[in-house]
Design a protein around this motif. Structure first.
Motif, PDB file in Angstrom:
ATOM      1  N   SER A  40     110.407  98.065  28.146  1.00 60.58           N
ATOM      2  CA  SER A  40     110.463  97.324  26.872  1.00 60.58           C
ATOM      3  C   SER A  40     109.471  96.174  26.800  1.00 60.58           C
ATOM      4  N   ARG A  41     108.974  95.739  27.947  1.00 60.86           N
ATOM      5  CA  ARG A  41     108.103  94.550  27.966  1.00 60.86           C
ATOM      6  C   ARG A  41     107.137  94.648  29.136  1.00 60.86           C
ATOM      7  N   ILE A  98     104.735  94.817  32.192  1.00 61.91           N
ATOM      8  CA  ILE A  98     104.013  95.883  32.902  1.00 61.91           C
ATOM      9  C   ILE A  98     104.490  97.266  32.453  1.00 61.91           C
ATOM     10  N   ARG A 113     117.534  98.009  29.424  1.00 60.89           N
ATOM     11  CA  ARG A 113     118.995  97.870  29.382  1.00 60.89           C
ATOM     12  C   ARG A 113     119.559  98.249  28.019  1.00 60.89           C
ATOM     13  N   ASP A 145     121.192 100.222  32.560  1.00 62.78           N
ATOM     14  CA  ASP A 145     121.033  99.154  33.547  1.00 62.78           C
ATOM     15  C   ASP A 145     120.788  99.876  34.862  1.00 62.78           C
ATOM     16  N   ILE A 146     119.573  99.746  35.388  1.00 54.92           N
ATOM     17  CA  ILE A 146     119.175 100.557  36.548  1.00 54.92           C
ATOM     18  C   ILE A 146     120.091 100.318  37.753  1.00 54.92           C
ATOM     19  N   ASN A 153     109.840 100.959  37.609  1.00 59.07           N
ATOM     20  CA  ASN A 153     109.196  99.660  37.368  1.00 59.07           C
ATOM     21  C   ASN A 153     110.162  98.511  37.121  1.00 59.07           C
ATOM     22  N   THR A 188     106.220  97.713  43.332  1.00 54.01           N
ATOM     23  CA  THR A 188     106.715  96.688  44.258  1.00 54.01           C
ATOM     24  C   THR A 188     106.085  95.356  43.860  1.00 54.01           C
ATOM     25  N   TYR A 196     114.064  88.223  46.282  1.00 57.63           N
ATOM     26  CA  TYR A 196     113.023  89.028  45.613  1.00 57.63           C
ATOM     27  C   TYR A 196     112.103  89.662  46.667  1.00 57.63           C
ATOM     28  N   LYS A 211     111.641  93.689  47.459  1.00 51.69           N
ATOM     29  CA  LYS A 211     110.367  94.386  47.269  1.00 51.69           C
ATOM     30  C   LYS A 211     109.855  94.973  48.586  1.00 51.69           C
ATOM     31  N   GLY A 228      99.832  91.839  41.735  1.00 56.63           N
ATOM     32  CA  GLY A 228      99.722  90.426  42.125  1.00 56.63           C
ATOM     33  C   GLY A 228     100.404  89.550  41.091  1.00 56.63           C
ATOM     34  N   ILE A 244     100.883  88.562  37.564  1.00 57.42           N
ATOM     35  CA  ILE A 244     100.596  89.220  36.280  1.00 57.42           C
ATOM     36  C   ILE A 244     101.250  88.423  35.144  1.00 57.42           C
ATOM     37  N   THR A 299     103.297  88.000  32.339  1.00 54.66           N
ATOM     38  CA  THR A 299     104.383  88.670  31.593  1.00 54.66           C
ATOM     39  C   THR A 299     105.513  87.648  31.403  1.00 54.66           C
TER      40      THR A 299
HETATM   41  N1  LIG Z   1     104.760  89.829  36.553  1.00 52.46           N
HETATM   42  C1  LIG Z   1     104.365  89.765  37.819  1.00 52.46           C
HETATM   43  O1  LIG Z   1     103.620  88.832  38.219  1.00 52.46           O
HETATM   44  C2  LIG Z   1     104.774  90.820  38.810  1.00 52.46           C
HETATM   45  C3  LIG Z   1     104.160  90.806  40.060  1.00 52.46           C
HETATM   46  C4  LIG Z   1     104.517  91.761  41.001  1.00 52.46           C
HETATM   47  C5  LIG Z   1     105.449  92.720  40.698  1.00 52.46           C
HETATM   48  N2  LIG Z   1     106.047  92.724  39.472  1.00 52.46           N
HETATM   49  C6  LIG Z   1     107.053  93.756  39.240  1.00 52.46           C
HETATM   50  O2  LIG Z   1     106.683  94.556  38.131  1.00 52.46           O
HETATM   51  C7  LIG Z   1     107.860  95.005  37.457  1.00 52.46           C
HETATM   52  C8  LIG Z   1     107.767  94.625  35.996  1.00 52.46           C
HETATM   53  O3  LIG Z   1     107.634  93.211  35.917  1.00 52.46           O
HETATM   54  P1  LIG Z   1     107.252  92.432  34.577  1.00 52.46           P
HETATM   55  O4  LIG Z   1     106.491  91.256  34.980  1.00 52.46           O
HETATM   56  O5  LIG Z   1     106.724  93.376  33.570  1.00 52.46           O
HETATM   57  O6  LIG Z   1     108.728  91.928  34.157  1.00 52.46           O
HETATM   58  P2  LIG Z   1     109.340  91.550  32.744  1.00 52.46           P
HETATM   59  O7  LIG Z   1     108.268  91.207  31.772  1.00 52.46           O
HETATM   60  O8  LIG Z   1     110.396  90.554  33.030  1.00 52.46           O
HETATM   61  O9  LIG Z   1     110.003  92.927  32.278  1.00 52.46           O
HETATM   62  C9  LIG Z   1     111.038  93.469  33.047  1.00 52.46           C
HETATM   63  C10 LIG Z   1     111.425  94.818  32.478  1.00 52.46           C
HETATM   64  O10 LIG Z   1     112.507  95.334  33.250  1.00 52.46           O
HETATM   65  C11 LIG Z   1     113.621  95.599  32.388  1.00 52.46           C
HETATM   66  N3  LIG Z   1     114.858  95.337  33.102  1.00 52.46           N
HETATM   67  C12 LIG Z   1     115.279  94.155  33.624  1.00 52.46           C
HETATM   68  N4  LIG Z   1     116.466  94.309  34.226  1.00 52.46           N
HETATM   69  C13 LIG Z   1     116.793  95.605  34.087  1.00 52.46           C
HETATM   70  C14 LIG Z   1     117.898  96.388  34.501  1.00 52.46           C
HETATM   71  N5  LIG Z   1     118.922  95.858  35.178  1.00 52.46           N
HETATM   72  N6  LIG Z   1     117.907  97.699  34.183  1.00 52.46           N
HETATM   73  C15 LIG Z   1     116.904  98.260  33.474  1.00 52.46           C
HETATM   74  N7  LIG Z   1     115.832  97.577  33.059  1.00 52.46           N
HETATM   75  C16 LIG Z   1     115.779  96.270  33.362  1.00 52.46           C
HETATM   76  C17 LIG Z   1     113.407  94.698  31.179  1.00 52.46           C
HETATM   77  O11 LIG Z   1     113.977  95.261  30.024  1.00 52.46           O
HETATM   78  P3  LIG Z   1     115.207  94.648  29.213  1.00 52.46           P
HETATM   79  O12 LIG Z   1     115.259  93.175  29.463  1.00 52.46           O
HETATM   80  O13 LIG Z   1     114.878  95.015  27.797  1.00 52.46           O
HETATM   81  O14 LIG Z   1     116.358  95.399  29.774  1.00 52.46           O
HETATM   82  C18 LIG Z   1     111.886  94.732  31.048  1.00 52.46           C
HETATM   83  O15 LIG Z   1     111.481  95.892  30.360  1.00 52.46           O
HETATM   84  C19 LIG Z   1     109.035  94.372  38.185  1.00 52.46           C
HETATM   85  O16 LIG Z   1     109.565  95.276  39.113  1.00 52.46           O
HETATM   86  C20 LIG Z   1     108.410  93.192  38.897  1.00 52.46           C
HETATM   87  O17 LIG Z   1     109.126  92.828  40.050  1.00 52.46           O
HETATM   88  C21 LIG Z   1     105.732  91.803  38.512  1.00 52.46           C
END
Ligand SMILES: NC(=O)c1ccc[n+]([C@@H]2O[C@H](COP(=O)([O-])OP(=O)(O)OC[C@H]3O[C@@H](n4cnc5c(N)ncnc54)[C@H](OP(=O)(O)O)[C@@H]3O)[C@@H](O)[C@H]2O)c1
Length: 259
Positions: free
Chosen positions: A13-14, A16, A36, A63-64, A90, A149, A163, A167, A194, A196, A198
């Motif tokens: 939904s948002r 990455i 979710r 909810d995963i 993801n 990851t 966290y 990971k 790295g 990102i 978001t």
């Molecule tokens: N941003 C970074 O810097 C970064 C760096 C390294 C790794 N990552 C990893 O990349 C992935 C995506 O991160 P992001 O930055 O895109 O995060 P984000 O913007 O917070 O988005 C998280 C996504 O996961 C969904 N989500 C959250 N809890 C959930 C649950 N219990 N069940 C199903 N869906 C769920 C959210 O959807 P809803 O809220 O609509 O349910 C949303 O679509 C994550 O695994 C994160 O750990 C991110």
């Protein structure tokens, strides 16, 4: 049975996950987008982005961390499309509050581990079983799994240990699935983003703006969700077909060890 290949993306939904969904729609996949709730602004905005690329959009609420809910979701996706070609595991969260590891609560640990590790592992297990079966049914079927990851899988942050631990575990899950599924013709990759830009990093934007300016990231910029979408598109295109188990760190050079 759907003519086109199908990609399932959790956390679509948002951030990455959204970029990955759009990138895979562009690559010719029909999309099952998981978050979710299906009634969020994010899911509503994603639908036209996917459809204008000629792909079908199927929003799915899950909810995963609810492993007992996953079976029905997999069945619903198969009922809609008849196949799953790519899974991008993801969805993930950070702790609600950053606390020193010495103050980390069991409640926070369990929340993060259930969403970031247990949920994705058992979802991958269920989809892997379906992919093994589908391989006998579909000619030219090239199933792929991606585990999202983080650089935190190999770097410590003492104020969000849960966290990092989740990971790190997910990184090994990717390796184990890659090992087991290689004999089934299913390729498995770890994508390790790295820093990102978001919603996840919005709260710490100022801190990282400063650190990035000071040179923390060799390429001196934030990563963008598209940087990750492009990597997953390359994987799903088959550019890395002799590389199962590979880790793609996409971090602007954080991977460089320097003196
Ligand atoms: N941003 C970074 O810097 C970064 C760096 C390294 C790794 N990552 C990893 O990349 C992935 C995506 O991160 P992001 O930055 O895109 O995060 P984000 O913007 O917070 O988005 C998280 C996504 O996961 C969904 N989500 C959250 N809890 C959930 C649950 N219990 N069940 C199903 N869906 C769920 C959210 O959807 P809803 O809220 O609509 O349910 C949303 O679509 C994550 O695994 C994160 O750990 C991110």
């Amino acid at each position: 049975m759907n003519d086109k290949p199908v990609a399932v993306i959790t956390g679509a939904s948002r951030g990455i996950g959204k970029s990955v969904a759009i990138a895979l729609a562009t690559e010719g996949y029909d999309i099952a987008a998981i978050a979710r709730s299906v009634d969020s602004e994010g899911m509503e905005n994603l639908c036209p982005e996917v459809e204008k690329r000629g792909a079908q959009f199927f929003p799915v609420g899950l909810d995963i961390s609810c492993t007992s809910c996953q079976k029905e979701v997999v069945s619903n996706i198969l009922e809609r499309y008849g196949r799953i070609d790519v899974l991008v595991n993801n969805a993930g969260v950070t702790p609600l509050q950053r606390e020193d590891v010495l103050d980390m609560t069991e409640e926070s640990y369990e929340r993060v581990m259930n969403i970031n590790l247990k949920g994705p592992v058992f979802f991958a297990q269920k989809i892997a079983r379906e992919m093994i079966w589908l391989r006998q049914q579909i000619a030219d079927y090239k199933p792929v799994m991606v585990f999202m990851t983080s650089v935190s899988s190999v770097r410590s942050s003492t104020n969000r240990a849960e966290y990092c631990i989740s990971k790190s575990g997910l990184s090994m899950a990717s390796t184990v699935f890659a090992d087991r599924l290689s004999r089934e013709g299913i390729l498995v990759f770890e994508v390790r983003p790295g820093i990102i830009k978001t919603d996840m990093t919005a709260k710490i934007k100022d801190k990282y703006d400063k650190l990035i300016n000071e040179g923390l990231v060799p390429q001196k910029r934030w990563g963008l969700p598209d940087d990750i979408g492009k990597a997953v598109a390359s994987i799903s295109r088959g550019d890395w077909n002799f590389s199962t188990g590979m880790v793609f760190e996409i971090s602007g050079g954080l991977n460089i060890h320097k003196l």
